[in-house]
Design a protein around this motif. Structure first.
Motif, PDB file in Angstrom:
ATOM      1  N   TYR B 354      23.073  -2.762 -12.793  1.00 15.01           N
ATOM      2  CA  TYR B 354      22.678  -1.382 -12.401  1.00 15.01           C
ATOM      3  C   TYR B 354      23.390  -0.432 -13.316  1.00 15.01           C
ATOM      4  O   TYR B 354      22.946   0.272 -14.036  1.00 15.01           O
ATOM      5  CB  TYR B 354      22.968  -0.978 -10.918  1.00 15.01           C
ATOM      6  CG  TYR B 354      22.986   0.215 -10.653  1.00 15.01           C
ATOM      7  CD1 TYR B 354      21.530   1.151 -10.586  1.00 15.01           C
ATOM      8  CD2 TYR B 354      24.229   1.149 -10.359  1.00 15.01           C
ATOM      9  CE1 TYR B 354      21.773   2.267 -10.257  1.00 15.01           C
ATOM     10  CE2 TYR B 354      24.334   2.487 -10.057  1.00 15.01           C
ATOM     11  CZ  TYR B 354      22.991   3.032 -10.199  1.00 15.01           C
ATOM     12  OH  TYR B 354      23.004   4.247  -9.710  1.00 15.01           O
ATOM     13  N   ARG B 355      24.808  -0.989 -13.633  1.00 16.63           N
ATOM     14  CA  ARG B 355      25.818   0.122 -14.291  1.00 16.63           C
ATOM     15  C   ARG B 355      25.177   0.056 -15.919  1.00 16.63           C
ATOM     16  O   ARG B 355      25.082   0.973 -16.627  1.00 16.63           O
ATOM     17  CB  ARG B 355      27.100  -0.321 -14.330  1.00 16.63           C
ATOM     18  CG  ARG B 355      27.823   0.107 -13.125  1.00 16.63           C
ATOM     19  CD  ARG B 355      29.132  -0.627 -12.566  1.00 16.63           C
ATOM     20  NE  ARG B 355      29.860  -0.007 -13.750  1.00 16.63           N
ATOM     21  CZ  ARG B 355      31.229  -0.379 -13.621  1.00 16.63           C
ATOM     22  NH1 ARG B 355      31.740  -1.024 -12.833  1.00 16.63           N
ATOM     23  NH2 ARG B 355      31.785  -0.099 -14.417  1.00 16.63           N
ATOM     24  N   THR B 356      24.709  -1.074 -16.523  1.00 13.36           N
ATOM     25  CA  THR B 356      24.354  -1.328 -17.837  1.00 13.36           C
ATOM     26  C   THR B 356      22.876  -0.667 -17.939  1.00 13.36           C
ATOM     27  O   THR B 356      22.587   0.067 -18.814  1.00 13.36           O
ATOM     28  CB  THR B 356      24.342  -2.853 -18.370  1.00 13.36           C
ATOM     29  OG1 THR B 356      23.732  -3.557 -17.548  1.00 13.36           O
ATOM     30  CG2 THR B 356      25.676  -3.086 -18.516  1.00 13.36           C
ATOM     31  N   ASP B 357      21.897  -1.277 -16.980  1.00 11.68           N
ATOM     32  CA  ASP B 357      20.661  -1.100 -17.061  1.00 11.68           C
ATOM     33  C   ASP B 357      20.122   0.488 -16.936  1.00 11.68           C
ATOM     34  O   ASP B 357      19.636   1.172 -17.409  1.00 11.68           O
ATOM     35  CB  ASP B 357      19.840  -1.907 -16.457  1.00 11.68           C
ATOM     36  CG  ASP B 357      19.689  -3.445 -17.029  1.00 11.68           C
ATOM     37  OD1 ASP B 357      20.308  -3.491 -18.131  1.00 11.68           O
ATOM     38  OD2 ASP B 357      19.379  -4.249 -16.280  1.00 11.68           O
ATOM     39  N   TYR B 358      20.863   0.915 -15.908  1.00 12.57           N
ATOM     40  CA  TYR B 358      20.454   2.198 -15.168  1.00 12.57           C
ATOM     41  C   TYR B 358      21.227   3.311 -15.499  1.00 12.57           C
ATOM     42  O   TYR B 358      20.930   4.262 -15.903  1.00 12.57           O
ATOM     43  CB  TYR B 358      20.387   2.049 -13.741  1.00 12.57           C
ATOM     44  CG  TYR B 358      19.250   2.972 -13.243  1.00 12.57           C
ATOM     45  CD1 TYR B 358      17.888   2.559 -13.466  1.00 12.57           C
ATOM     46  CD2 TYR B 358      19.675   4.245 -12.486  1.00 12.57           C
ATOM     47  CE1 TYR B 358      17.227   3.441 -12.978  1.00 12.57           C
ATOM     48  CE2 TYR B 358      18.506   5.124 -11.985  1.00 12.57           C
ATOM     49  CZ  TYR B 358      17.137   4.696 -12.244  1.00 12.57           C
ATOM     50  OH  TYR B 358      16.256   5.668 -11.991  1.00 12.57           O
ATOM     51  N   LEU B 359      22.636   2.996 -15.604  1.00 12.02           N
ATOM     52  CA  LEU B 359      23.772   4.302 -15.900  1.00 12.02           C
ATOM     53  C   LEU B 359      24.038   4.038 -17.521  1.00 12.02           C
ATOM     54  O   LEU B 359      24.677   4.888 -17.907  1.00 12.02           O
ATOM     55  CB  LEU B 359      24.845   3.960 -14.998  1.00 12.02           C
ATOM     56  CG  LEU B 359      24.638   4.000 -13.472  1.00 12.02           C
ATOM     57  CD1 LEU B 359      26.028   3.950 -12.684  1.00 12.02           C
ATOM     58  CD2 LEU B 359      23.946   5.244 -13.098  1.00 12.02           C
ATOM     59  N   HIS B 360      23.333   3.233 -17.974  1.00  9.42           N
ATOM     60  CA  HIS B 360      23.509   2.961 -19.416  1.00  9.42           C
ATOM     61  C   HIS B 360      25.056   2.992 -19.976  1.00  9.42           C
ATOM     62  O   HIS B 360      25.675   3.424 -20.938  1.00  9.42           O
ATOM     63  CB  HIS B 360      22.867   4.043 -20.331  1.00  9.42           C
ATOM     64  CG  HIS B 360      21.296   3.962 -19.975  1.00  9.42           C
ATOM     65  ND1 HIS B 360      20.649   2.918 -20.320  1.00  9.42           N
ATOM     66  CD2 HIS B 360      20.557   5.067 -19.582  1.00  9.42           C
ATOM     67  CE1 HIS B 360      19.439   3.499 -19.848  1.00  9.42           C
ATOM     68  NE2 HIS B 360      19.358   4.436 -19.159  1.00  9.42           N
ATOM     69  N   GLN B 361      25.863   2.432 -18.900  1.00 12.93           N
ATOM     70  CA  GLN B 361      27.337   2.091 -19.684  1.00 12.93           C
ATOM     71  C   GLN B 361      27.363   0.792 -20.598  1.00 12.93           C
ATOM     72  O   GLN B 361      26.511  -0.113 -20.409  1.00 12.93           O
ATOM     73  CB  GLN B 361      28.241   1.855 -18.398  1.00 12.93           C
ATOM     74  CG  GLN B 361      28.259   3.030 -17.386  1.00 12.93           C
ATOM     75  CD  GLN B 361      29.084   2.812 -16.140  1.00 12.93           C
ATOM     76  OE1 GLN B 361      29.643   1.450 -15.942  1.00 12.93           O
ATOM     77  NE2 GLN B 361      29.321   3.876 -14.958  1.00 12.93           N
ATOM     78  N   SER B 362      28.115   0.785 -21.342  1.00  8.18           N
ATOM     79  CA  SER B 362      28.151  -0.454 -22.352  1.00  8.18           C
ATOM     80  C   SER B 362      28.455  -1.641 -21.486  1.00  8.18           C
ATOM     81  O   SER B 362      29.593  -1.533 -20.725  1.00  8.18           O
ATOM     82  CB  SER B 362      29.214   0.067 -23.435  1.00  8.18           C
ATOM     83  OG  SER B 362      30.481  -0.199 -22.896  1.00  8.18           O
ATOM     84  N   PRO B 363      28.148  -2.847 -22.182  1.00  5.47           N
ATOM     85  CA  PRO B 363      28.277  -4.123 -21.409  1.00  5.47           C
ATOM     86  C   PRO B 363      29.882  -4.394 -21.566  1.00  5.47           C
ATOM     87  O   PRO B 363      30.447  -5.057 -20.486  1.00  5.47           O
ATOM     88  CB  PRO B 363      27.761  -5.089 -22.109  1.00  5.47           C
ATOM     89  CG  PRO B 363      26.599  -4.277 -22.638  1.00  5.47           C
ATOM     90  CD  PRO B 363      27.004  -2.983 -23.062  1.00  5.47           C
TER      91      PRO B 363
END
Ligand SMILES: Nc1ncnc2c1ncn2[C@@H]1O[C@H](COP(=O)(O)OP(=O)(O)O)[C@@H](O)[C@H]1O
Ligand SMILES: [Mg+2]
Lengths: 321, 523
Positions: B354-363
């Motif tokens: 959710y954090r990468t795909d949706y909040l666009h945080q870096s992996p």
């Protein structure tokens, strides 16, 4: 009946029609004559408001056409187009019925009138369900005429109606045209660039050049008292034939001497012109022709020399009225 | 060849119900949109024939609409109109617009001026001229435009299945994702036939002469309406819940087929693409969807996974797979990679995704923060004892895992790391590993079993319900066949799952698929 007063139409800088005035009386056939591009069509189209004039007025029966509702005005004016403008998706009967339908005639009345006109115009009723592209050029022209005549409008406008026809057909149609009783009571304005046609059909002729009227008058007036060199040159080529056409046998009636020898029973009306009379000699091979004056019921039987001498005698008179 | 034909016919016979309803839907979609396109395009064409100064911009705009790729156009429709027939019809209508407007315009402006002039001169009004002269004479050209639009629509309507509007695309795209040729053909052949038949019928009307064309012109709207109404015929379903499944899920034994066979689940189902499915569930257009159990959108849209109590979905437990060569070369590697095992549950993985795909945080950030929270993070040692090459497939979850492994290796060993992320799908990753292009990558047990080992159905059925046995099977086989070692599983299971909105699941008291079945089938 129809009166144009100082009529002008400008397309940008082009003065297609320039301060033209004329008057056509009831029952008269007036011809607008001139070379291509001189403004004839533009003049004609202003009469039924296909084109609105830049300035000037037109009245029909004393009513300014500009004050009339265009559709209603047009339904009361027959219009024949140069290339007939028949609806290709309508049969002959449907084409003829266009204006009656607009006027909400009942079907029977339209049908009756259509059949009547077909007969008068020598069109076989078998063509009623044909489409225009199944007809010859001459037949299409007649259908176009029938369409313009069907509602019996008192005014008929014709734009080069016989332009698309070959010479033989045209001459034949001219004769029929003149004989058609439907047309006798109509006020007709016809456009042509063909001098012979103008002289054959016109009671009066208006010669136009570059949007202006050069001269207007009866065929005789134009021939014998041309207003200027333009008119003279314009008529020059067919001058002799036109002269002969422009002189009616009634005009030379007093100078005709009756030989009293009636060798046959063919009769020629004195309302015919000199040209027709001469053609009578050519085609019948008789050495004399019988001319009947409808007004006096007098018949004169004359030979070729007598006819020509009466004609020259007539021409020597100073006024031809 | 003969066998192929035979089995295609068998397939069509088996699926004849579906084939019929899809064909009717397809015809319906095509003609509803066509009807609307004519209703909009014809007046517009007439308008620009009257006001020529508008023609450039109107035709230009309709032209631009047509250059938008169909999938993109459908995509644009979803935020505006949701999923289902509405956006599909609008998209189809937009495609059909150009030929209709253009041909109406060309047809009317092409009517001989002297004929129009004759009509005016006889005293016909503008409306009468339009109705009696211009439209009839322009009709062959207009019909040609409608014909073009019809053929375009039959084609584009196959894409309607992407947004749950049905049609023959369900077979075509389901067949493509399942690599099932018969299924593809069962959709493609009727679609092609429809295009040919409609094209031919319209060409007949177009070629009629004036005598008959009037009949045709009157009959056309009636026929179109009739065909358009086909769309509504198949929509007689029971139950109140609606499921949206991907074309792939629809055709799989470990998908919709299994749901029917093993659970006996009967639910009104529409076919939809993965890209819009979750959002549609969130927006209550759908109630039950097929998804992946660790998908970040599960959290984004507050969905819950229903427990697969009869075990029809094979386990997809993730674990690093390493070549034996690399294990020998880097003795500390196995111990280091196994540090992650057991730390990531389904819900943690969902959160991370959710954090990468949706909040666009870096992996990287997500990986680092996770390791820190587990007290596993150590700063890089910058050692020089060789370079470990890490691979990953081309999606978010794999990027996160690759980053975690890289950080662990740098922090706990003297090896350096090079990452080859984004190696496309399974095949590319696996080939890279066997060809010694990379040293390891994270793989899933289900993928190993089905995609790489291509196990027989009997084997799959036997193993499927048990995650331990599946893991042991792939571990043994990989070792034997490829000299590759499956390390300890990380913990989460990224398998197929049915999911619902949390709120609705609670309200209906549905926690397992069996409970869902009880609910739908009694309703
Ligand atoms: N719609 C128009 N726009 C511009 N010029 C025109 C238009 N109609 C006619 N003209 C010009 O006006 C002149 C007269 O045309 P027209 O009346 O058609 O001539 P005619 O019928 O005598 O051949 C010509 O020079 C023609 O080019
Ligand atoms: Mg002209």
């Amino acid at each position: 009946m129809i009166k144009a007063d100082n009529l002008s139409k400008h397309f940008g800088a082009i003065k297609a029609v320039d301060k033209v005035s004329f008057e056509v009386t009831e029952g008269e056939t007036m011809v607008l004559l001139g070379t291509s591009g001189c403004g004839k069509t533009t003049t004609l189209k202003m009469l039924n408001r296909l084109i609105e004039p830049t300035s000037g007025t037109i009245s029909i029966n004393g009513r300014d056409v500009a004050s009339r509702q265009p559709e209603e005005l047009r339904r009361g004016i027959g219009y024949v187009l140069q290339n007939n403008g028949l609806f290709p998706h309508y049969t002959v009967a449907q084409n003829i019925a266009v204006v009656p339908n607009l006027l909400k005639w009942d079907r029977a009345k339209t049908q009756k009138r259509t059949t009547e006109l077909m007969e008068k115009l020598h069109l076989s009723v078998q063509y009623l369900n044909a489409y225009p592209n199944e007809l010859s050029g001459g037949q299409q022209q007649r259908v176009g005429l029938a369409r313009a005549l069907v509602a019996d409008a008192p005014v008929l406008l014709m734009d080069e109606p016989f332009g698309a026809l070959d010479n033989v057909t045209r001459t034949k149609i001219h004769a029929e045209f003149k004989a058609l009783d439907e047309l006798k009571r109509k006020t007709i304005i016809m456009v042509t660039h063909d001098v012979q046609e103008a002289f054959a059909l016109g009671d009066r002729i208006v010669i136009m050049d570059k949007g202006r009227i050069v001269q207007q008058g009866t065929p005789q007036e134009l021939l014998f008292t041309p207003a200027n060199d333009f008119v003279k040159d314009f008529l020059k080529e067919q001058h002799l034939q036109l002269e002969l056409r422009s002189v009616k046998l009634t005009d030379i009636w007093p100078g005709l001497t009756d030989t009293g020898r009636k060798t046959h029973t063919d009769l020629l009306s004195a309302d015919e012109n000199m040209w027709t009379a001469l053609e009578g000699f050519k085609f019948t091979q008789h050495d004399n022709i019988n001319i009947i004056n409808q007004h006096t019921r007098e018949i004169k039987s004359v030979g070729f020399e007598a006819l020509m001498s009466a004609y020259y005698q007539y021409k020597k008179q100073p006024h031809h009225e | 060849m003969n066998e192929q034909q035979q089995s295609l016919l068998d397939f069509m016979r088996q699926q004849s119900d579906k084939l019929l309803s899809q064909t009717l839907e397809h015809i319906g979609l095509t003609f509803i949109s066509l009807l609307l396109a004519v209703m909009i395009g014809l007046p517009l064409g007439i308008l620009i024939a009257r006001k020529k100064q508008l023609s450039g911009s109107v035709l230009g705009f309709a032209g631009v609409l047509q250059t938008i790729p169909s999938i993109a156009l459908l995509g644009f429709m979803i935020p505006l109109l949701g999923i289902g027939p509405k956006p599909a019809i609008v998209a189809l209508l937009l495609y059909a617009l150009l030929p209709i407007i253009r041909n109406t315009y060309t047809g009317i402006t092409g009517v001989d001026v002297s004929i129009k002039e004759a009509a005016v001169a006889m005293g016909m009004s503008k409306w009468q001229i339009l109705k009696q002269v211009e439209l009839p004479l322009a009709m062959p050209v207009i019909l040609a435009g409608i014909r073009t639009a019809t053929v375009i629509n039959v084609g584009v309507a196959t894409l309607a299945s992407y947004i749950a509007a049905g049609g023959l695309g369900e077979f075509i795209f389901g067949g493509i994702s399942l690599n099932n040729t018969n299924m593809i053909l069962a959709g493609a052949i009727p679609a092609a036939l429809l295009a040919i038949v409609f094209d031919f019928l319209l060409s007949l009307i177009q070629k009629m002469n004036f005598r008959k064309v009037r009949l045709g012109v009157y009959a056309l709207p009636v026929i179109t309406l009739l065909l358009a109404s086909f769309y509504f015929i198949p929509s007689a379903y029971g139950g109140k819940l609606t499921a949206g499944f991907t074309p792939e899920f629809m055709g799989r034994q470990d998908g919709n087929l299994g749901l029917r066979d093993r659970y006996g689940l009967k639910i009104h189902t529409i076919v939809i693409s993965d890209a819009v499915m979750y959002k549609a569930a969130y927006e209550k257009e759908l109630d039950v969807i097929s998804g992946y159990s660790t998908d970040g959108r599960l959290k984004a849209y507050d969905l819950v996974v229903l427990d697969d109590d009869k075990h029809i979905f094979p386990p997809y437990y993730a674990a690093p797979i390493v070549s034996e060569v690399a294990l020998k070369k880097f003795p500390e590697l196995e111990r280091t990679l196994n540090m992650l095992s057991g730390t990531i549950t389904d819900s943690i993985m969902t959160e991370l995704n959710y954090r990468t795909d949706y909040l666009h945080q870096s992996p990287e950030r997500v990986a680092k923060e996770f390791l820190e929270s587990k007290n596993l993070y150590k700063p890089a040692r910058n050692g020089k004892a060789g370079i470990v090459r890490i691979g990953s497939k081309i999606f978010g979850e794999q990027y996160i895992l690759a980053n975690m492994y890289a950080m662990l290796i740098r922090g706990y060993t003297n090896y350096d790391v090079s990452t080859k992320t984004g190696l496309g799908g399974t095949k590319i990753c696996f080939d890279a590993l066997t060809n010694n292009q990379i040293d390891f990558y994270p793989e899933y047990t289900g993928t190993g079993l089905l995609a790489i080992l291509q196990a027989q159905p009997q084997t799959v059925n036997k193993l499927m319900s048990d995650k331990e046995r599946t893991y042991n099977f792939v571990k043994a086989e990989f070792n034997k066949r490829y000299n590759i070692k499956w390390l300890t599983p990380i913990g989460f299971n990224n398998a197929y799952a049915l999911m619902m909105r949390r709120k609705q699941a609670q309200e209906l008291n549905v926690r397992t698929i069996s409970e869902l079945k009880n609910h739908t089938n009694t309703n």
